[in-house]
Design a protein around this motif. Structure first.
Motif, PDB file in Angstrom:
ATOM      1  N   ALA A 124     -36.467  22.840 -22.028  1.00 39.98           N
ATOM      2  CA  ALA A 124     -35.230  22.064 -22.170  1.00 39.98           C
ATOM      3  C   ALA A 124     -35.412  20.698 -21.542  1.00 39.98           C
ATOM      4  CB  ALA A 124     -34.066  22.803 -21.514  1.00 39.98           C
ATOM      5  N   ASN A 125     -34.890  19.679 -22.212  1.00 34.41           N
ATOM      6  CA  ASN A 125     -34.920  18.337 -21.644  1.00 34.41           C
ATOM      7  C   ASN A 125     -34.013  18.244 -20.429  1.00 34.41           C
ATOM      8  OD1 ASN A 125     -36.731  16.988 -23.394  1.00 34.41           O
ATOM      9  ND2 ASN A 125     -35.148  16.813 -24.955  1.00 34.41           N
ATOM     10  N   TYR A 126     -34.307  17.274 -19.580  1.00 31.95           N
ATOM     11  CA  TYR A 126     -33.446  16.982 -18.441  1.00 31.95           C
ATOM     12  C   TYR A 126     -32.076  16.575 -18.956  1.00 31.95           C
ATOM     13  CZ  TYR A 126     -32.371  15.131 -13.758  1.00 31.95           C
ATOM     14  OH  TYR A 126     -31.837  14.887 -12.510  1.00 31.95           O
ATOM     15  N   GLY A 127     -31.023  16.991 -18.283  1.00 30.29           N
ATOM     16  CA  GLY A 127     -29.658  16.788 -18.770  1.00 30.29           C
ATOM     17  C   GLY A 127     -29.211  15.342 -18.812  1.00 30.29           C
ATOM     18  N   PHE A 128     -29.763  14.496 -17.919  1.00 29.46           N
ATOM     19  CA  PHE A 128     -29.412  13.075 -17.906  1.00 29.46           C
ATOM     20  C   PHE A 128     -30.544  12.281 -18.550  1.00 29.46           C
ATOM     21  CE2 PHE A 128     -27.044  14.306 -13.896  1.00 29.46           C
ATOM     22  CZ  PHE A 128     -25.786  14.209 -14.474  1.00 29.46           C
ATOM     23  N   PRO A 129     -30.324  11.656 -19.703  1.00 27.12           N
ATOM     24  CA  PRO A 129     -31.362  10.806 -20.279  1.00 27.12           C
ATOM     25  C   PRO A 129     -31.640   9.603 -19.377  1.00 27.12           C
ATOM     26  CG  PRO A 129     -29.663  11.331 -21.892  1.00 27.12           C
ATOM     27  CD  PRO A 129     -29.134  11.743 -20.554  1.00 27.12           C
ATOM     28  N   ALA A 130     -32.806   9.014 -19.552  1.00 24.56           N
ATOM     29  CA  ALA A 130     -33.190   7.829 -18.794  1.00 24.56           C
ATOM     30  C   ALA A 130     -33.129   6.604 -19.698  1.00 24.56           C
ATOM     31  CB  ALA A 130     -34.591   8.001 -18.219  1.00 24.56           C
ATOM     32  N   LEU A 133     -29.336   5.644 -22.559  1.00 29.50           N
ATOM     33  CA  LEU A 133     -29.218   6.995 -23.108  1.00 29.50           C
ATOM     34  C   LEU A 133     -30.386   7.324 -24.026  1.00 29.50           C
ATOM     35  CD1 LEU A 133     -25.424   7.091 -24.027  1.00 29.50           C
ATOM     36  CD2 LEU A 133     -26.542   8.248 -22.140  1.00 29.50           C
ATOM     37  N   SER A 134     -31.364   6.444 -24.109  1.00 25.36           N
ATOM     38  CA  SER A 134     -32.389   6.565 -25.138  1.00 25.36           C
ATOM     39  C   SER A 134     -33.409   7.644 -24.853  1.00 25.36           C
ATOM     40  CB  SER A 134     -33.103   5.221 -25.300  1.00 25.36           C
ATOM     41  OG  SER A 134     -34.139   5.308 -26.247  1.00 25.36           O
ATOM     42  N   ASP A 135     -33.924   7.711 -23.628  1.00 23.08           N
ATOM     43  CA  ASP A 135     -35.110   8.519 -23.351  1.00 23.08           C
ATOM     44  C   ASP A 135     -34.760   9.910 -22.865  1.00 23.08           C
ATOM     45  OD1 ASP A 135     -36.423   6.269 -24.026  1.00 23.08           O
ATOM     46  OD2 ASP A 135     -37.513   6.017 -22.158  1.00 23.08           O
ATOM     47  N   THR A 136     -34.798  10.884 -23.776  1.00 25.25           N
ATOM     48  CA  THR A 136     -34.734  12.282 -23.374  1.00 25.25           C
ATOM     49  C   THR A 136     -36.143  12.732 -22.999  1.00 25.25           C
ATOM     50  OG1 THR A 136     -34.915  12.851 -25.712  1.00 25.25           O
ATOM     51  CG2 THR A 136     -32.716  12.838 -24.762  1.00 25.25           C
ATOM     52  N   PHE A 137     -36.251  13.575 -21.983  1.00 27.39           N
ATOM     53  CA  PHE A 137     -37.576  13.937 -21.488  1.00 27.39           C
ATOM     54  C   PHE A 137     -37.500  15.224 -20.698  1.00 27.39           C
ATOM     55  CE2 PHE A 137     -35.483  11.666 -18.135  1.00 27.39           C
ATOM     56  CZ  PHE A 137     -35.960  12.194 -16.939  1.00 27.39           C
ATOM     57  N   VAL A 138     -38.654  15.871 -20.541  1.00 26.30           N
ATOM     58  CA  VAL A 138     -38.784  17.049 -19.688  1.00 26.30           C
ATOM     59  C   VAL A 138     -39.058  16.576 -18.268  1.00 26.30           C
ATOM     60  CG1 VAL A 138     -40.201  19.069 -19.180  1.00 26.30           C
ATOM     61  CG2 VAL A 138     -39.569  18.549 -21.542  1.00 26.30           C
ATOM     62  N   ASN A 139     -38.306  17.094 -17.311  1.00 24.91           N
ATOM     63  CA  ASN A 139     -38.485  16.714 -15.906  1.00 24.91           C
ATOM     64  C   ASN A 139     -39.741  17.400 -15.360  1.00 24.91           C
ATOM     65  OD1 ASN A 139     -38.257  15.896 -13.259  1.00 24.91           O
ATOM     66  ND2 ASN A 139     -36.488  17.211 -12.802  1.00 24.91           N
ATOM     67  N   LEU A 140     -40.791  16.637 -15.125  1.00 23.29           N
ATOM     68  CA  LEU A 140     -42.045  17.197 -14.613  1.00 23.29           C
ATOM     69  C   LEU A 140     -41.872  17.813 -13.240  1.00 23.29           C
ATOM     70  CD1 LEU A 140     -44.484  14.345 -15.686  1.00 23.29           C
ATOM     71  CD2 LEU A 140     -43.989  16.467 -16.902  1.00 23.29           C
ATOM     72  N   ASN A 141     -40.889  17.344 -12.481  1.00 22.56           N
ATOM     73  CA  ASN A 141     -40.681  17.884 -11.141  1.00 22.56           C
ATOM     74  C   ASN A 141     -40.138  19.307 -11.158  1.00 22.56           C
ATOM     75  OD1 ASN A 141     -41.624  15.639  -9.742  1.00 22.56           O
ATOM     76  ND2 ASN A 141     -39.628  14.635  -9.761  1.00 22.56           N
ATOM     77  N   ALA A 142     -39.708  19.767 -12.317  1.00 20.08           N
ATOM     78  CA  ALA A 142     -39.204  21.139 -12.424  1.00 20.08           C
ATOM     79  C   ALA A 142     -40.312  22.133 -12.759  1.00 20.08           C
ATOM     80  CB  ALA A 142     -38.102  21.213 -13.483  1.00 20.08           C
ATOM     81  N   LEU A 143     -41.568  21.661 -12.828  1.00 13.75           N
ATOM     82  CA  LEU A 143     -42.689  22.523 -13.202  1.00 13.75           C
ATOM     83  C   LEU A 143     -43.567  22.758 -11.980  1.00 13.75           C
ATOM     84  CD1 LEU A 143     -43.572  20.811 -16.578  1.00 13.75           C
ATOM     85  CD2 LEU A 143     -42.070  22.767 -16.182  1.00 13.75           C
ATOM     86  N   PRO A 144     -43.823  24.012 -11.619  1.00 14.93           N
ATOM     87  CA  PRO A 144     -44.595  24.294 -10.405  1.00 14.93           C
ATOM     88  C   PRO A 144     -46.084  24.080 -10.619  1.00 14.93           C
ATOM     89  CG  PRO A 144     -43.993  26.335 -11.485  1.00 14.93           C
ATOM     90  CD  PRO A 144     -43.339  25.237 -12.263  1.00 14.93           C
ATOM     91  N   MET A 145     -46.769  23.663  -9.548  1.00 16.20           N
ATOM     92  CA  MET A 145     -48.219  23.461  -9.592  1.00 16.20           C
ATOM     93  C   MET A 145     -49.000  24.724  -9.282  1.00 16.20           C
ATOM     94  SD  MET A 145     -49.896  20.468 -10.106  1.00 16.20           S
ATOM     95  CE  MET A 145     -51.137  20.255  -8.829  1.00 16.20           C
ATOM     96  N   VAL A 146     -48.421  25.636  -8.518  1.00 12.04           N
ATOM     97  CA  VAL A 146     -49.190  26.708  -7.904  1.00 12.04           C
ATOM     98  C   VAL A 146     -49.843  27.628  -8.927  1.00 12.04           C
ATOM     99  CG1 VAL A 146     -47.109  28.116  -7.636  1.00 12.04           C
ATOM    100  CG2 VAL A 146     -49.093  28.565  -6.210  1.00 12.04           C
ATOM    101  N   ALA A 147     -49.202  27.868 -10.075  1.00 14.80           N
ATOM    102  CA  ALA A 147     -49.741  28.814 -11.051  1.00 14.80           C
ATOM    103  C   ALA A 147     -50.524  28.129 -12.164  1.00 14.80           C
ATOM    104  CB  ALA A 147     -48.604  29.642 -11.661  1.00 14.80           C
TER     105      ALA A 147
END
Length: 883
Positions: A124-130, A133-147
């Motif tokens: 799911a894309n991040y709820g607030f576009p950047a 209002l143009s840039d919808t994107f996946v928030n990389l900070n919501a993805l863990p590094m450990v696995a």
């Protein structure tokens, strides 16, 4: 004269040869063996193949490379990718709705053109576009590094395989598979100048072997906590005064602390003793904003955040259960909770000034809010309504807290046959955001009443009755919700054999439902809040797709790959995306590859829905009545457009791969992307330059008040460049193992119109873009040395300089912004059994500061926030323990 880049340095160091990231297994080339070559799915295709002969340019970031980098977040890792040249959100951009979030934009095409996957499926894309209002994107900070096992960066258009958003490329984050054991670790880091103390703890476990036990479950947990960094914590930005630099003024100050504007001059609002209100300083106005006279000014450095604080808690589970010899059931759950805080970048306190708006609660339209002190106010010495600019400290700081809860759940089954494999799954994902601003906003009716009756003490605000403060002060909560649900089915295998080998085939169908809802705080819709920042989106659609791929061995040395995908969108119609790739290997040491494809990007739900954006920023105004060519801060209005067509692209790649020796290879790839029906808005600088009354609103003095814009299909965009990737590893008998890795991107051109229907203008190697710079050169070079139980790595990050073209005033003060060089040093020690690893890292070893940019693209700071940050030299220590 050509600069000495990290690539040329690595080439000089290697001399004998080096390695390519063409596919995942290339990091280490092995001697021939009688054992069968394992097949995998390489990002960019659904057809399984040996990992060493992918036809597409894929940069592989292996787990070993991730560990050696000692970067603790996915966003930090991807920021260093050379193809990530700019025009993407990162955490230092804290003056918009996506504060604290991070994305990736390959090829400078912004993050809405780069598809981010987790194990090959969407999130799911991040709820607030950047970026408005143009840039919808996946928030990389919501993805863990450990696995994470590896990260694939496909640097080629892939709409024929993945559909929309894969125009510039694909980032596929791949987690570990069939892992057994337990790992625990943690790290602590701090900076040389203080601030940004960071703690990280992680746990990873895996039980069961799929082959012997019939099941495997992997689970991980990660916690991350980082302190905030403000401008007064760094020498460069502490004073806010840049008069010793070209084009610099008191850029970090505001002259709008407390003053009257009388006949174009600034008159400070002083008490009977000639003092400014507390927290303000009596000084000349001209060095700040060019107006004659004095003012009560404020140094905003203590109230401006460079990097937000953040807390993150992330969990991940991946399980496989063998039902019988041919069928497995699988499932995956990822959950992330993030809380970040920063002082809102462009407005740390509420200021009453010209150009303020509020919504009319009945019509829903914006209406101007007068910035005048009534004639009857006891603090008005003129006896007539007088224009005023005043900052209200007592209403509190605009401390913005962004809370994000994101998850994705996947469940499915996969089967294996003699010639065909198949897989079916369903998934649900969500990213729910909540932005709370604790102060810094004003209720216009309460403020008007207090100014009319004089109950707010402008000379000594601390003596104002609390009941009056409470009648003015506002705090707000803004919610957003992004949802994604879907299902997919695919098959892959061999159709039949031809003289040169087997014809590989893959096909599948997909369905998904996307929805984004972002609401205003109720105070905005009720018409209470002055200077409302509006990012209202309400969009929903269904997408159905079918695709097929064919891999044909034409000759023993020549391979043809064909792919095609049809997508149907419920909100705009259909799109078909074909792709053809060739791979020719005339010699064992030489491979030639090329591809041509057609792709598309569907208008985002924030671009083509009933969306409205009111934002605040800066723009160069050549007609400013006080300082022509200076930056001004108007209100920006942008609205959605339901009649948008999708962006259409043509992508081309051609490259060669040399593998002259074991453990070494070199790849050189040329790319070109042609994009038609470019979705965007007119360049705000050009709108202001044209100064059309319908688009530009000015007050009676000619001061810029508002700029109006809307999303539309512009003419086109073209960009091309060269990627070079090299690696070499060699083993010595006495002094250990050495390795060199270098990845370099050179942008040849980046052409797009500045206005609708206007001529193409080359942005490459300049900061001509309204909100980003685009250096032509970016490279990452790592030299490793492993001896006994010690691993050491020195990494050189190079970002090229760029021409100063942001404005005529900036160009007059500075012709070019310097290049940036950063070195990171990592050292790790492992015990004899490899159970314990202790490591340390110095980031930015030589404490390099971001290069000075006279256009001041940062928030009151003289460097580009999209490229650099001001953390400076940092030290990290950590340990990992494995069972």
């Amino acid at each position: 004269m050509r600069r000495f880049t990290p690539l040329s340095a690595a080439l000089a160091a290697v001399l004998g040869g080096v390695v390519s990231g063409e596919a995942v297994s290339q990091t280490q080339t092995t001697a021939p063996s009688d054992e069968p070559i394992a097949t995998i799915v390489v990002t960019g295709s659904n057809i399984k193949r040996s990992g060493s002969d992918a036809p597409n340019p894929v940069q592989i970031l292996s787990r070993e490379e991730l560990e050696t980098s000692a970067k603790v977040t996915v966003a930090d890792v991807l920021r260093s990718v050379s193809a990530n040249t700019g025009n993407a959100t990162n955490e230092t951009t804290n003056n918009g709705w996506a504060s604290g979030a991070a994305g990736i934009g390959l090829r400078g095409l912004s993050q809405k053109n780069t598809l981010v996957l987790l194990n090959g499926r969407r999130l799911a894309n991040y709820g607030f576009p950047a970026n408005g209002l143009s840039d919808t994107f996946v928030n990389l900070n919501a993805l863990p590094m450990v696995a994470v096992e590896r990260i694939d960066v496909l640097k080629d258009g892939a709409s024929a395989v993945y559909g929309s958003d894969a125009v510039a490329g694909v980032v596929n984050i791949i987690t570990r598979e069939n892992y057994q054991g337990f790992e625990a670790g943690g790290s602590f880091s701090s900076t040389d100048e203080g601030g940004l103390d960071t703690q990280r703890a992680r746990f990873l476990g895996g039980i069961g072997d799929k082959d012997s036990d019939g099941y495997n479950v992997l689970f991980s947990f990660e916690a991350y906590d980082r302190d905030r960094l403000d401008q007064d914590q760094r020498d460069l930005t502490r004073s806010g005064i840049y008069t010793d630099s070209p084009g610099g003024r008191w850029n970090g100050w505001t002259a709008k602390g407390a003053r009257f504007l009388v006949n174009g001059a600034s008159v400070p609002l002083l008490d009977a003793q000639g003092n400014c209100p507390d927290g303000m300083e009596l000084t000349a106005s001209a060095p700040i904003d060019g107006l004659p006279g004095n003012t009560c000014a404020i140094n905003l450095a203590p109230y401006t955040t460079l990097i937000p604080s953040t807390e993150r808690y992330q969990g991940y589970i991946n399980g496989t259960l063998r039902i019988n010899d041919n069928i497995d059931a699988f499932g995956e759950v990822i959950y992330s909770h993030i809380r970040g805080a920063s002082i809102f970048g462009s407005s740390p306190y509420f200021t009453l000034e010209g150009g303020r708006f509020a919504l009319n609660a009945d019509s829903g339209l914006a209406e101007p809010v007068p910035a005048v002190l009534p004639a009857g106010n006891p603090y008005n010495p003129y006896g007539v309504n007088t224009q005023i600019e005043y900052t209200f400290f007592d209403l509190g700081q605009s401390v913005k807290t962004n809370r994000s809860d994101a998850y994705r759940v996947v469940a499915g089954v996969r089967g294996r046959g003699e010639r065909w494999d198949w897989e079916a799954s369903a998934f649900s994902a969500r990213s729910k955001e909540e932005e709370t601003v604790s102060g810094g906003f004003a209720n216009r009716w309460g403020l008007f009443a207090a100014l009319a009756n004089g109950s707010y003490n402008l000379h000594d605000p601390s003596s104002t009755p609390l009941s009056v403060i409470d009648s003015i002060r506002l705090s707000t909560v803004r919610p957003a919700d992004s949802r994604l649900h879907g299902a997919d089915f695919k098959i892959t295998g061999n159709l039949f054999d031809v003289p040169a080998g087997s014809v590989g085939f893959a096909a599948g169908v997909e369905w998904r439902e996307e929805e984004v809802v972002s609401r205003n705080p109720w105070q905005i819709d009720a018409g209470l809040q002055i200077r409302p920042a509006i990012a209202e989106v309400d969009g929903k659609r269904n997408v159905t797709a079918a695709y097929a791929e064919l891999n044909v061995p034409v000759l023993a040395t020549l391979e043809l790959q064909l792919a095609g995908r049809g997508d149907h969108y419920s909100d705009f119609g259909s799109a078909f995306s074909p792709k053809a790739s060739l791979r020719w290997q005339p010699l064992d040491v030489l491979a030639v590859r090329g591809a041509a494809s057609r792709g598309f990007r569907a208008p985002s739900l924030s671009e083509n829905s009933a969306s409205t954006n009111i934002s605040y920023g800066s723009v160069v105004d050549p007609y400013d009545p006080d300082v022509p060519g200076s930056r001004q801060n108007p209100t920006f209005f942008t609205v959605g457009n339901s009649n948008l067509d999708p962006e259409r692209t043509h992508s081309y790649n051609f490259g060669v791969v040399l593998t002259p020796w074991q453990g070494s290879s070199l790849s050189v790839d040329w790319y070109r992307i042609e994009l038609d029906n470019l979705i965007g808005t007119d360049n705000t600088s050009t709108i202001v330059q044209n100064n059309r009354p319908g688009d530009v609103v000015r007050d009676a003095r000619g001061k810029l008040v508002a700029v109006y814009n809307r999303y539309q299909n512009l003419s086109e965009l073209t960009t091309s460049g060269i990627d070079v990737e090299l690696r070499r590893r060699w083993q010595t008998q006495n002094i250990g193992e050495f390795g060199v890795t270098a990845v370099y991107t050179h942008v040849l051109d980046y052409r797009r119109p500045q206005t609708t229907g206007g001529p193409l203008v080359d942005y490459a190697g300049s900061n001509l873009g309204a909100s980003f710079s685009l250096p032509q050169d970016k490279a990452t070079t790592t030299v490793e040395w492993n001896i006994a139980s010690v691993r050491t790595a020195l990494t050189w990050y190079h970002t090229g300089g760029y021409d100063q073209k942001a404005s005529a005033a900036a160009s007059a003060a500075q012709t070019r912004v310097d290049a940036y060089e950063q070195f990171d040093l990592y050292t790790g020690w492992s015990s004899g059994s490899d159970n314990l690893t202790v490591y340390a890292k110095v980031e930015n070893l030589f404490d390099e500061q971001p290069p000075y940019d006279a256009s001041f693209p940062g928030i009151r700071a003289p460097y580009d926030f999209t490229q650099y940050d001001l953390r400076g030299r940092a030290f990290l220590i950590g340990l990992d323990y494995r069972l």
